[in-house]
Design a protein around this motif. Structure first.
Motif, PDB file in Angstrom:
ATOM      1  N   ASP A   1      10.785  11.068 -13.253  1.00 54.71           N
ATOM      2  CA  ASP A   1       9.668  10.342 -12.630  1.00 54.71           C
ATOM      3  C   ASP A   1       9.757   8.836 -12.877  1.00 54.71           C
ATOM      4  OD1 ASP A   1       8.749  12.731 -11.714  1.00 54.71           O
ATOM      5  OD2 ASP A   1       7.082  12.902 -13.130  1.00 54.71           O
TER       6      ASP A   1
ATOM      7  N   LYS B   1       9.901   0.645  -6.943  1.00 56.81           N
ATOM      8  CA  LYS B   1       9.642  -0.781  -7.214  1.00 56.81           C
ATOM      9  C   LYS B   1      10.779  -1.648  -6.676  1.00 56.81           C
ATOM     10  CE  LYS B   1       6.842  -0.060 -11.384  1.00 56.81           C
ATOM     11  NZ  LYS B   1       6.842  -0.179 -12.857  1.00 56.81           N
TER      12      LYS B   1
ATOM     13  N   SER C   1       4.296  -2.922 -14.945  1.00 56.70           N
ATOM     14  CA  SER C   1       3.496  -2.243 -13.921  1.00 56.70           C
ATOM     15  C   SER C   1       3.643  -2.981 -12.593  1.00 56.70           C
ATOM     16  CB  SER C   1       2.022  -2.203 -14.331  1.00 56.70           C
ATOM     17  OG  SER C   1       1.453  -3.497 -14.229  1.00 56.70           O
ATOM     18  N   HIS C   2       3.386  -2.273 -11.526  1.00 55.97           N
ATOM     19  CA  HIS C   2       3.481  -2.862 -10.195  1.00 55.97           C
ATOM     20  C   HIS C   2       2.520  -4.052 -10.083  1.00 55.97           C
ATOM     21  CE1 HIS C   2       4.644  -2.946  -6.065  1.00 55.97           C
ATOM     22  NE2 HIS C   2       3.432  -2.697  -5.626  1.00 55.97           N
ATOM     23  N   ARG C   3       1.324  -3.931 -10.647  1.00 50.98           N
ATOM     24  CA  ARG C   3       0.324  -5.011 -10.592  1.00 50.98           C
ATOM     25  C   ARG C   3       0.817  -6.262 -11.326  1.00 50.98           C
ATOM     26  NH1 ARG C   3      -3.163  -7.045 -13.796  1.00 50.98           N
ATOM     27  NH2 ARG C   3      -2.912  -5.522 -15.436  1.00 50.98           N
TER      28      ARG C   3
ATOM     29  N   GLU D   1      10.076   5.956 -10.031  1.00 45.29           N
ATOM     30  CA  GLU D   1       9.147   4.817  -9.948  1.00 45.29           C
ATOM     31  C   GLU D   1       9.928   3.503  -9.903  1.00 45.29           C
ATOM     32  OE1 GLU D   1       5.579   2.661 -12.486  1.00 45.29           O
ATOM     33  OE2 GLU D   1       6.081   4.738 -12.960  1.00 45.29           O
TER      34      GLU D   1
ATOM     35  N   GLU E   1       0.833  -1.213   0.000  1.00 40.65           N
ATOM     36  CA  GLU E   1       0.000   0.000   0.000  1.00 40.65           C
ATOM     37  C   GLU E   1       0.864   1.259   0.000  1.00 40.65           C
ATOM     38  OE1 GLU E   1      -2.759  -0.221   3.269  1.00 40.65           O
ATOM     39  OE2 GLU E   1      -3.582  -2.125   2.538  1.00 40.65           O
TER      40      GLU E   1
ATOM     41  N   ILE F   1       3.861   5.720  -5.672  1.00 35.98           N
ATOM     42  CA  ILE F   1       3.959   5.688  -7.137  1.00 35.98           C
ATOM     43  C   ILE F   1       2.872   6.564  -7.753  1.00 35.98           C
ATOM     44  CG2 ILE F   1       3.611   4.199  -9.168  1.00 35.98           C
ATOM     45  CD1 ILE F   1       5.200   2.018  -7.674  1.00 35.98           C
ATOM     46  N   SER F   2       1.683   6.567  -7.135  1.00 28.95           N
ATOM     47  CA  SER F   2       0.564   7.336  -7.703  1.00 28.95           C
ATOM     48  C   SER F   2       0.763   8.852  -7.589  1.00 28.95           C
ATOM     49  CB  SER F   2      -0.756   6.921  -7.056  1.00 28.95           C
ATOM     50  OG  SER F   2      -0.794   7.341  -5.717  1.00 28.95           O
ATOM     51  N   CYS F   3       1.645   9.300  -6.697  1.00 28.00           N
ATOM     52  CA  CYS F   3       1.875  10.748  -6.566  1.00 28.00           C
ATOM     53  C   CYS F   3       3.368  11.070  -6.665  1.00 28.00           C
ATOM     54  CB  CYS F   3       1.280  11.277  -5.265  1.00 28.00           C
ATOM     55  SG  CYS F   3       2.029  10.595  -3.788  1.00 28.00           S
TER      56      CYS F   3
ATOM     57  N   GLU G   1       2.554   1.642  -3.520  1.00 30.26           N
ATOM     58  CA  GLU G   1       1.548   2.003  -4.529  1.00 30.26           C
ATOM     59  C   GLU G   1       1.090   3.450  -4.366  1.00 30.26           C
ATOM     60  OE1 GLU G   1      -1.762  -0.543  -5.227  1.00 30.26           O
ATOM     61  OE2 GLU G   1      -0.488  -2.243  -5.753  1.00 30.26           O
ATOM     62  N   SER G   2       0.890   3.887  -3.128  1.00 33.71           N
ATOM     63  CA  SER G   2       0.430   5.270  -2.919  1.00 33.71           C
ATOM     64  C   SER G   2       1.521   6.265  -3.326  1.00 33.71           C
ATOM     65  CB  SER G   2      -0.006   5.494  -1.471  1.00 33.71           C
ATOM     66  OG  SER G   2       1.101   5.478  -0.602  1.00 33.71           O
TER      67      SER G   2
END
Length: 200
Positions: free
Chosen positions: A80, A88, A145-147, A84, A35, A41-43, A38-39
């Motif tokens: 960026d 990861k 991607s992280h997913r 990222e 979590e 990476i999103s910002c 992921e949070s």
């Protein structure tokens, strides 16, 4: 001085027992790290190095110095996409540490220094001559991607470099690994994912 030259751990990680990544993902420390990363990476555009360190320190079971492979100068020099990739990698080191070290031997337990954590590798368990290949890519590849990377990690266990080589070279060692895993887990025939046994 960069963080990856750390000569000691700032926290004790001996509470992490040896387990495959499917179990790490379900653990509170695995979920918290996931979590957190992921949070961030999103910002990513707004993140400073101190934000990264603070988030890891407050939201996860890890000390930043024990899982981050970069320092403030390196972070500030990255674009960026580079940032990222570093997040990861941080996730990868944390997950390998939370796996409790090598699944087969006592080498490189969870308390090893960060420099030695690079000796821990992900082994695709279903890899065996003659069996359907389920490996799509190396889990350490940060271009995905992280997913997608998490899905690939579910097919693997953490091994030290020595055991990883032995498992690939000798069928006897691969059998040992499978026997140990299959005591508590199953391997999905189609995807190669390690899954919890269905106990009825």
């Amino acid at each position: 001085m960069t963080l990856y030259i750390s000569l000691f751990n700032s926290k004790d990680y001996s509470c992490f027992s040896k387990r495959p990544f499917v179990e790490v993902f379900e653990s509170k420390e695995g979920k918290a790290l996931d979590e957190c990363i992921e949070s961030m990476i999103s910002c990513i555009r707004q993140l400073s190095f101190s934000d990264v360190s603070s988030n890891i320190e407050k939201k996860t079971a890890f000390a930043p110095v024990d899982i981050c492979c970069f320092d403030a100068d390196m972070w500030n020099d990255l674009n960026d996409k580079g940032k990222e990739g570093q997040l990861k990698r941080t996730w990868s080191v944390g997950m390998r540490r939370a796996a409790g070290g090598c699944y087969l031997c006592d080498e490189n337990g969870p308390n090893v220094i960060l420099k030695k954590m690079s000796m821990m590798e992900c082994h695709h368990v279903k890899w065996k001559p003659g069996e359907k290949k389920t490996k799509c890519f190396s889990p350490s590849n940060t271009n995905y991607s992280h997913r997608k990377r998490k899905i690939e990690w579910l097919k693997t266990v953490c091994l030290c470099r020595y055991c990883h080589q032995l498992v690939h070279l000798l069928d006897e060692n691969n059998g040992k690994l499978l026997d140990k895993l299959l005591e508590r887990f199953d391997i999905d025939d189609d995807t190669g994912k390690i899954v919890f046994k269905n106990i009825e």
